[in-house]
Design a protein around this motif. Structure first.
Motif, PDB file in Angstrom:
ATOM      1  N   THR A 524       0.861  -1.192   0.000  1.00  0.00           N
ATOM      2  CA  THR A 524       0.000   0.000   0.000  1.00  0.00           C
ATOM      3  C   THR A 524       0.883   1.222   0.000  1.00  0.00           C
ATOM      4  O   THR A 524       1.948   1.241   0.635  1.00  0.00           O
ATOM      5  CB  THR A 524      -0.941   0.016   1.206  1.00  0.00           C
ATOM      6  N   ARG A 525       0.458   2.259  -0.693  1.00  0.00           N
ATOM      7  CA  ARG A 525       1.206   3.515  -0.735  1.00  0.00           C
ATOM      8  C   ARG A 525       0.423   4.651  -0.075  1.00  0.00           C
ATOM      9  O   ARG A 525       0.826   5.806  -0.134  1.00  0.00           O
ATOM     10  CB  ARG A 525       1.562   3.883  -2.177  1.00  0.00           C
ATOM     11  N   ASP A 526      -0.725   4.306   0.535  1.00  0.00           N
ATOM     12  CA  ASP A 526      -1.560   5.341   1.138  1.00  0.00           C
ATOM     13  C   ASP A 526      -1.982   4.964   2.558  1.00  0.00           C
ATOM     14  O   ASP A 526      -3.099   5.245   2.978  1.00  0.00           O
ATOM     15  CB  ASP A 526      -2.792   5.611   0.270  1.00  0.00           C
ATOM     16  N   GLY A 527      -1.088   4.287   3.280  1.00  0.00           N
ATOM     17  CA  GLY A 527      -1.365   3.980   4.671  1.00  0.00           C
ATOM     18  C   GLY A 527      -2.426   2.942   4.895  1.00  0.00           C
ATOM     19  O   GLY A 527      -2.999   2.871   5.984  1.00  0.00           O
ATOM     20  N   GLY A 528      -2.727   2.135   3.874  1.00  0.00           N
ATOM     21  CA  GLY A 528      -3.684   1.052   4.043  1.00  0.00           C
ATOM     22  C   GLY A 528      -5.057   1.314   3.460  1.00  0.00           C
ATOM     23  O   GLY A 528      -5.941   0.454   3.547  1.00  0.00           O
TER      24      GLY A 528
END
Length: 845
Positions: A524-528
């Motif tokens: 993930t690149r957006d904190g989940g």
């Protein structure tokens, strides 16, 4: 033969011919294979023949031989199957076999022995004084009748998982709030769930009794509470024709549900009625197994695997268990702990930033230990390493700003936040939600459940069950930031479908990766908020199938040096390897390291030390900082001198040492690393800042990285010459300074100075107070007062060893016609004072 057997249950050397050997080959753990059963060699192991085979799921686990008639042997066969999600502990192939012609022909034994699909692992023992007698301890996996009374070890009036199943809604509503609270805390329900509110919601039907029962799924409790028959001991007195169970009652709380971990038995060679066997506790019987007594004591660990009875003195026992080795000289009435064997099975490691730094590690069934990186076996205080958490130690982490705060876990994700200064500990395992509106399924936890601290904040933690959880308050509260990242396949008796590894990018918050026991990698690149299955990129055509230097064996861990991105380490089932080129090629780091599984690797950011968690030989440490500078440019040079770690200097070294009590001596060693491209003769010269030579060393280098250990000993003649040169230079400096002071004094004399009022006289005491106190660095200056030097002289100085004093030295390394240099700092000791016994900030006693 034996090239593909993988696991060996027993090796038995023939009583008459040491070149004849029998082997119980257990076979593969996770797959079926044909190379299992009993194997025999008559040429000392050069060739092997399989002499007993049942099928490719059934292997041999134990052997016994009649010493009076060595052609008579007994074999215990064990059928079992293991997958990632299930352990089949028993099967119809399990049983006992006998041969009367040294393995040419075998007969399966019955005559009262258990048979069928629930017969598990079997252990054998034959007393030499009566070889017609044979004992067999059997792991009986038969489920107990539901009507059989169960000892829950819980007083009446308390609520347990078993009692909950019989409670009605009305009865639950009438339970005392304190009883419900204790039940909720004992079984690790969410902290937000309160007794009074729960009772109301159960009465209103918003939460059902079955919801509470379903919530109780716990893999760790299942190990102890699954109700199987367990341990049974059988005996024959006619060479295996007929058998009887030796005991009338059940042997409870010995094997629990996992007898496959034990099932070994021993018999006194001189007394066929005195037997020993162990499970979680250790038991003995003096009447052939009719009655039993527990003989474990304080200092004797649980989980017993082997008992050796000395045939020359049967009162002497050696006991191997999960805590190591114990010895008894009175048949187990008292025990001695052999506590100097490096046999710890470490699984995980974490390092703090103290000076010296500490190592925290989780061990198989020995909890979580913490100890100093400077520990030296046989020299340091053994209590320097101490247990800070229990169970089978699992994931560990240290607060980067407060080394007294440690996160530790044991099997199946039971994690806690520990404060080593205050002694406080807080359980912090994420739990599924259970409310009137939301009833989540039980979580699945890996045996070593990952827990990591975010590199961006000490307050942020990540925890992997079958979902990934995040906490912003050091584990006090959790939020799931993923759905189930596994495929949730049918479950067996081993938790499967779990997250096994979690990592966050140190450069960008919220860039996370999670690996699962199914072989999946998620990112993930957006904190989940969104997750991507990255496993599709690992298609068969894109796998790396060969890496130069790595053997074909399991890789357990990989670690990048935090200060050198090109420097990688991997721990495998046979050791540790290093790559200097980001993984293109690999080299074994084998000097001084036994062939042992390495389950974790850590690199200390400040020191550059490489620390290994070995599964069976405890913790190993190597000063690996030179590898950070071992670049292609360095390796092209004929010789290169790496930075040298500072070493402590002590003017009192060599004084006060007892001539005969030598074990406590702890010589200081300077480890001088250097590179030699071609190897061969190398000379090293150690000079002080005046250019005086204190020591010359020689070495025969191997091509590559070399280390020479120097004990700081110097020849008296060189030391005298160097000290004389230092004194001469100090006198010259003192003379120049005196001349400068005289000139300054003359310059101050004159009309203006004469008109000035006389300065206030300063007492000698005040004058002394104004002088700066000498530090260790200034007190090491050469003594220039010849008379004082004579009065304070050591009369035995000429016969003592001399050591390199505190100071800065140049180490020149010469090979062929090339020279390289590095600096050796011998640090002076700290000044003693009133504050020495006080802890510095951040230090822990």
């Amino acid at each position: 033969g034996l090239t593909d057997s993988h696991h060996i249950g027993r090796i038995l050397v023939d009583a008459r011919d040491p070149r004849t050997v029998y082997v119980a080959a257990t076979g593969h753990l996770y797959t079926n294979n044909s190379e299992r059963g009993v194997y025999k060699t008559t040429d000392g192991g050069e060739t092997w023949n399989r002499v007993l085979y049942v099928d490719d799921y059934t292997g041999a686990i134990d052997l016994a031989q009649d010493p009076a008639h060595p052609e008579v042997l007994y074999a215990a066969m064990w059928e079992r199957a293991r997958t990632a999600r299930n352990f089949l502990e028993s099967g119809t192939g399990s049983g006992l076999w006998k041969t009367a012609d040294a393995g040419a022909h075998w007969t399966r034994l019955g005559g009262g022995l258990p048979t069928g699909a629930t017969v598990g692992r079997i252990g054998l023992a034959l007393p030499t004084s009566r070889p017609s007698t044979l004992y067999a301890v059997i792991d009986n996996q038969t489920l107990r009748p539901e009507a059989e009374e169960l000892d829950e070890d819980t007083p009446p009036g308390e609520l347990t998982a078993r009692r909950l199943r019989a409670v009605t809604v009305d009865e639950f509503a009438r339970l005392d709030d304190a009883v419900v609270t204790r039940f909720l805390r004992r079984y690790d329900f969410p902290k937000s769930l309160k007794a009074a509110a729960l009772k109301r919601e159960v009465k209103a039907g918003k939460i059902k009794i079955v919801d509470l029962v379903n919530y109780l799924g716990d893999a760790n409790r299942d190990l102890f509470e699954r109700q199987v028959v367990g341990a049974e001991v059988y005996r024959t007195d006619d060479g295996g024709t007929t058998w009887r169970r030796t005991h009338k009652d059940r042997l409870d709380k010995v094997f629990y549900s996992y007898g496959y971990y034990f099932s070994r038995i021993a018999v006194d060679p001189s007394d066929p009625d005195r037997i020993y066997f162990g499970g979680v506790p250790l038991l003995t019987s003096a009447d052939g197994g009719k009655t039993w007594t527990g003989i474990g004591q304080r200092g004797v660990h649980v989980d017993h695997h082997v008992v050796f009875v000395d045939p020359r003195a049967p009162n002497r026992l050696a006991l191997g268990n999960d805590g190591g080795l114990n010895l008894s000289f009175d048949r187990g009435q008292t025990w001695t702990k052999v506590n100097n064997l490096p046999v710890g099975q470490f699984t995980t490691l974490a390092l703090d930033d103290a000076t010296p730094y500490n190592i925290v590690g989780g061990l198989q069934d020995n909890g979580v230990l913490r100890g100093p990186s400077t520990y030296k076996p046989g020299k340091s205080d053994p209590s320097a390493w101490r247990e800070i958490y229990g169970g089978d130690g699992a994931a560990v982490a240290v607060d980067p700003k407060d080394a007294s705060v440690v996160y530790a876990g044991y099997q199946f994700g039971h994690s806690a936040r520990l404060n080593l200064k205050s002694g406080d500990r807080e359980r912090i395992r994420p739990r599924p939600e259970l409310t009137a509106d939301k009833k989540e399924k039980p979580l699945r936890y890996n045996w070593v459940t990952p827990l990591v601290i975010s590199p961006h904040s000490r307050d942020i933690l990540y925890y992997g069950a079958n979902r990934l959880y995040r906490s912003f308050d050091r584990g006090d509260t959790w939020s799931a930031i993923s759905d189930d990242l596994t495929s949730s396949l049918d479950q067996g008796d081993v938790p499967f479908g779990t997250i096994t590894s979690v990592s966050e990018s140190p450069k960008r918050f919220g860039v996370l990766y999670a690996g699962t026991d199914e072989g999946k990698v998620w990112g993930t690149r957006d904190g989940g908020l969104t997750w991507n299955d990255l496993s599709s990129g690992l298609a068969p055509g894109r796998w790396v199938t060969r890496v130069v230097g790595l053997p074909p064996e399991p890789v357990n861990t990989i670690r990048e040096d935090p200060k050198a991105r090109h420097l990688l380490y991997v721990g495998t089932d046979m050791g540790v390897f290093v790559s200097l080129d980001s993984g293109k090629t690999w080299t074994a780091l084998a000097a001084g390291l036994p062939h042992v599984p390495v389950h974790d690797v850590q690199v200390h950011p400040r020191e550059g030390d490489l620390v290994l968690a070995t599964h069976g030989r405890s913790v190993y440490l190597a000063e690996a900082a030179p590898l950070r500078k071992l670049t292609a440019e360095v390796m092209a040079k004929p010789v290169y001198a790496f930075p040298i770690k500072n070493v402590p200097g002590d003017p009192g070294r060599g004084y006060g040492e007892h001539p005969w009590i030598t074990w406590a001596r702890d010589p200081v060693l300077a480890r001088i690393p250097y590179w030699s491209k071609d190897g061969g003769a190398v000379s090293l010269t150690i000079k002080d800042e005046n250019g005086s030579v204190w020591k010359e060393l020689s070495d025969t280098a191997q091509p590559g990285l070399n280390v020479i250990e120097y004990d700081l000993v110097v020849e008296p003649a060189r030391a005298d010459a160097a000290e004389a040169a230092a004194k001469a230079k100090a006198r010259e400096k003192e003379a120049r300074e005196k001349e400068l002071r005289d000139r300054e004094q003359k310059g101050r004399k004159g009309p203006a100075a004469a008109a000035s009022p006389s300065p206030t006289p300063v007492s000698s005491d005040e004058e002394e107070e104004d002088k700066p106190e000498k530090t260790a660095s200034t007190s090491g200056k050469p003594m220039l007062d010849a008379e004082l030097e004579r009065v304070l002289a050591d009369p035995l100085r000429s016969s003592r060893k001399r050591y390199l004093p505190a100071g800065k030295y140049t180490v020149e390394v010469r090979a062929g016609g090339s020279t390289a240099a590095s600096t050796l700092n011998v640090k002076p000791p700290k000044e003693s004072g009133a504050g020495d016994d006080e802890d510095e900030p951040g230090e822990i006693e």
